[in-house]
Design a protein around this motif. Structure first.
Motif, PDB file in Angstrom:
ATOM      1  N   UNK A  58     -11.486   0.913  -3.069  1.00  0.00           N
ATOM      2  CA  UNK A  58     -10.096   0.629  -2.699  1.00  0.00           C
ATOM      3  C   UNK A  58      -9.747  -0.796  -3.112  1.00  0.00           C
ATOM      4  N   UNK A  59     -10.691  -1.703  -2.880  1.00  0.00           N
ATOM      5  CA  UNK A  59     -10.468  -3.095  -3.269  1.00  0.00           C
ATOM      6  C   UNK A  59     -10.326  -3.271  -4.761  1.00  0.00           C
ATOM      7  N   UNK A  60     -10.989  -2.402  -5.544  1.00  0.00           N
ATOM      8  CA  UNK A  60     -10.898  -2.478  -7.000  1.00  0.00           C
ATOM      9  C   UNK A  60      -9.451  -2.328  -7.455  1.00  0.00           C
ATOM     10  N   UNK A  61      -8.703  -1.452  -6.795  1.00  0.00           N
ATOM     11  CA  UNK A  61      -7.296  -1.252  -7.162  1.00  0.00           C
ATOM     12  C   UNK A  61      -6.510  -2.549  -7.035  1.00  0.00           C
ATOM     13  N   UNK A  62      -6.757  -3.270  -5.962  1.00  0.00           N
ATOM     14  CA  UNK A  62      -6.070  -4.541  -5.785  1.00  0.00           C
ATOM     15  C   UNK A  62      -6.490  -5.566  -6.812  1.00  0.00           C
ATOM     16  N   UNK A  84      -4.221  -5.522  -0.453  1.00  0.00           N
ATOM     17  CA  UNK A  84      -3.453  -6.759  -0.493  1.00  0.00           C
ATOM     18  C   UNK A  84      -4.371  -7.973  -0.541  1.00  0.00           C
ATOM     19  N   UNK A  85      -5.446  -7.954   0.230  1.00  0.00           N
ATOM     20  CA  UNK A  85      -6.387  -9.070   0.243  1.00  0.00           C
ATOM     21  C   UNK A  85      -7.030  -9.272  -1.128  1.00  0.00           C
ATOM     22  N   UNK A  86      -7.539  -8.186  -1.720  1.00  0.00           N
ATOM     23  CA  UNK A  86      -8.204  -8.316  -3.011  1.00  0.00           C
ATOM     24  C   UNK A  86      -7.219  -8.675  -4.119  1.00  0.00           C
ATOM     25  N   UNK A  87      -6.000  -8.144  -4.019  1.00  0.00           N
ATOM     26  CA  UNK A  87      -4.964  -8.478  -4.996  1.00  0.00           C
ATOM     27  C   UNK A  87      -4.650  -9.966  -4.980  1.00  0.00           C
TER      28      UNK A  87
END
Length: 412
Positions: free
Chosen positions: A266-270, A320-323
């Motif tokens: 999921x974080x990869x998407x961001x 949002x965090x990873x983005x």
């Protein structure tokens, strides 16, 4: 003295760095950095195989991180002195040897030595970042750095999930054997596409190059501020990803390690969505991008704090965090790499030291916060790091961040 970025050879195309070559850089960076993080979901299996106590098995992670930190200081700056193509290929070949050593290890000594060497050599990702910035034209530098850096973040986030899946199929050794094969293929590809370095960017000695790193950051406030922002955003990043396993592995969720690893996807998407930050930095919007990203980073913790009552809100917060972390990271590197073209490798090495310190602080503080105040404590800690980063930017926003190329960095 002419800046290194203005020197070309017949190996370097005048048009800069092609999208295909940039993508190869990004994939190579992701594969390399993943080697540091494969071990985290495999600790239990490794401990059982070697008869190592659960209390001591943490040394596996520590050694790779220590090796990586040493590589940032002592290997990455070599890119300002040597042909980066040879440096990258040499690190790749040695990484293959280290991976095979870990995969076939029969003693703890071989295992630990191989892991330390693997961490040391994984800093090739930072050499790739500096090389991409050198090959790209000024107008496309942010885009190139953004794509390569996204490969790094995606490699970090995907490593845990990939390691878990491969280990379920073939055991923990299969993870490192697979990585060795993929690294060998990537080295072969890099040998075909990497141009030789332009003339070395510095006439300094190796010792002089190392000494210049802290001087550069102490003399240039923009570099120092961007380093501090890196420390704070990666403290935030580490706070979340270190502690996430704690609530998800207990009631009411009781998720398996593989299920928890899927949150990394999921974080990869961001992280992938943040590649546009480099393009905005190329258009002079670095300060604006930093401000918006840091404000949204703080907002993300308001969503993350809803765990355990709402997984959907948590997932939005993760993206949002990873983005935003990735957006600030890309903007930071685009800014610092434009200031001293002849010192790009040492700038990346010095900047990533801030990253490593922030990651260590976040990881240590997160577990203590969870132990004292549960997930609410973790959320407050992450929000505090984020708010501090935003205040740091606000207090220094008057600093000009445009390229202020120095004609000579030798003898600093």
């Amino acid at each position: 003295m002419q800046a290194a970025s203005g020197t070309t050879t017949r190996h370097q195309p005048e048009s800069g760095l092609s999208r295909t070559t940039t993508l190869i850089f990004a994939i190579a960076a992701g594969l390399s950095v993943a080697n540091i993080y494969y071990a985290q979901p495999l600790l239990g299996a490794i401990a059982r195989d070697f008869g190592i106590s659960l209390g001591a098995i943490g040394l596996v992670v520590t050694l790779t991180q220590v090796g990586y930190a040493l590589g940032l200081v002592f290997i990455v700056p070599l890119g300002d002195l040597l042909d980066r193509r040879r440096l990258i290929v040499s690190q790749g070949v040695l990484s293959i040897i280290a991976l095979v050593a870990v995969a076939t290890a029969r003693t703890e000594w071989v295992l630990f030595t191989g892991l330390a060497a693997m961490g040391l050599l994984a800093v090739v990702v930072q050499v790739l970042v500096a090389f991409a910035a050198t090959l790209a034209t000024p107008a496309e530098r942010g885009r190139a750095v953004g794509m390569v850096t996204s490969g790094v973040v995606i490699g970090i986030l995907a490593a845990r999930c990939v390691a878990g899946l491969l280990a379920d199929v073939g055991g923990w050794r299969a993870v490192y054997l697979t990585s060795a094969v993929m690294t060998a293929a990537m080295v072969g590809l890099l040998m075909r596409v990497l141009p030789h370095n332009p003339l070395p960017g510095s006439t300094e000695s190796y010792a002089g190059t190392l000494r210049s790193i802290p001087i550069l950051f102490l003399r240039d406030r923009v570099l120092l501020v961007r380093g501090l922002l890196a420390l704070l955003i990666f403290a935030t990043f580490s706070t979340f990803w270190t502690s996430l396993v704690l609530p998800l592995s207990t009631v009411p969720f009781n998720y398996s390690h593989t299920q928890i690893g899927l949150f990394g996807l999921v974080g990869v998407a961001g992280a992938a969505a943040a590649t546009g930050a480099g393009r905005l930095a190329d258009h002079g919007l670095g300060q604006c991008m930093t401000a918006v990203s840091l404000a949204l980073l703080l907002l993300s913790w308001g969503l993350i704090a809803f765990l355990p009552s709402s997984i959907p809100l948590l997932l939005i917060g993760v993206i949002l965090l990873d983005l935003t972390v990735q957006a600030v990271h890309v903007t930071n590197q685009s800014i610092i790499l434009g200031r001293y073209p002849k010192a790009r490798s040492r700038l990346v090495g010095g900047y990533m030291v801030f990253y490593s310190i922030g990651s260590a602080i976040g990881a240590g503080a997160a577990t203590m916060a969870y132990g004292h105040a549960g997930w609410r404590g973790v959320s407050m800690l992450g929000a505090a790091f984020s708010a501090t980063a935003l205040l740091t930017w606000a207090g220094t926003r008057h600093l000009p961040i445009g390229s202020e190329t120095m004609e000579c960095v030798d003898g600093l």
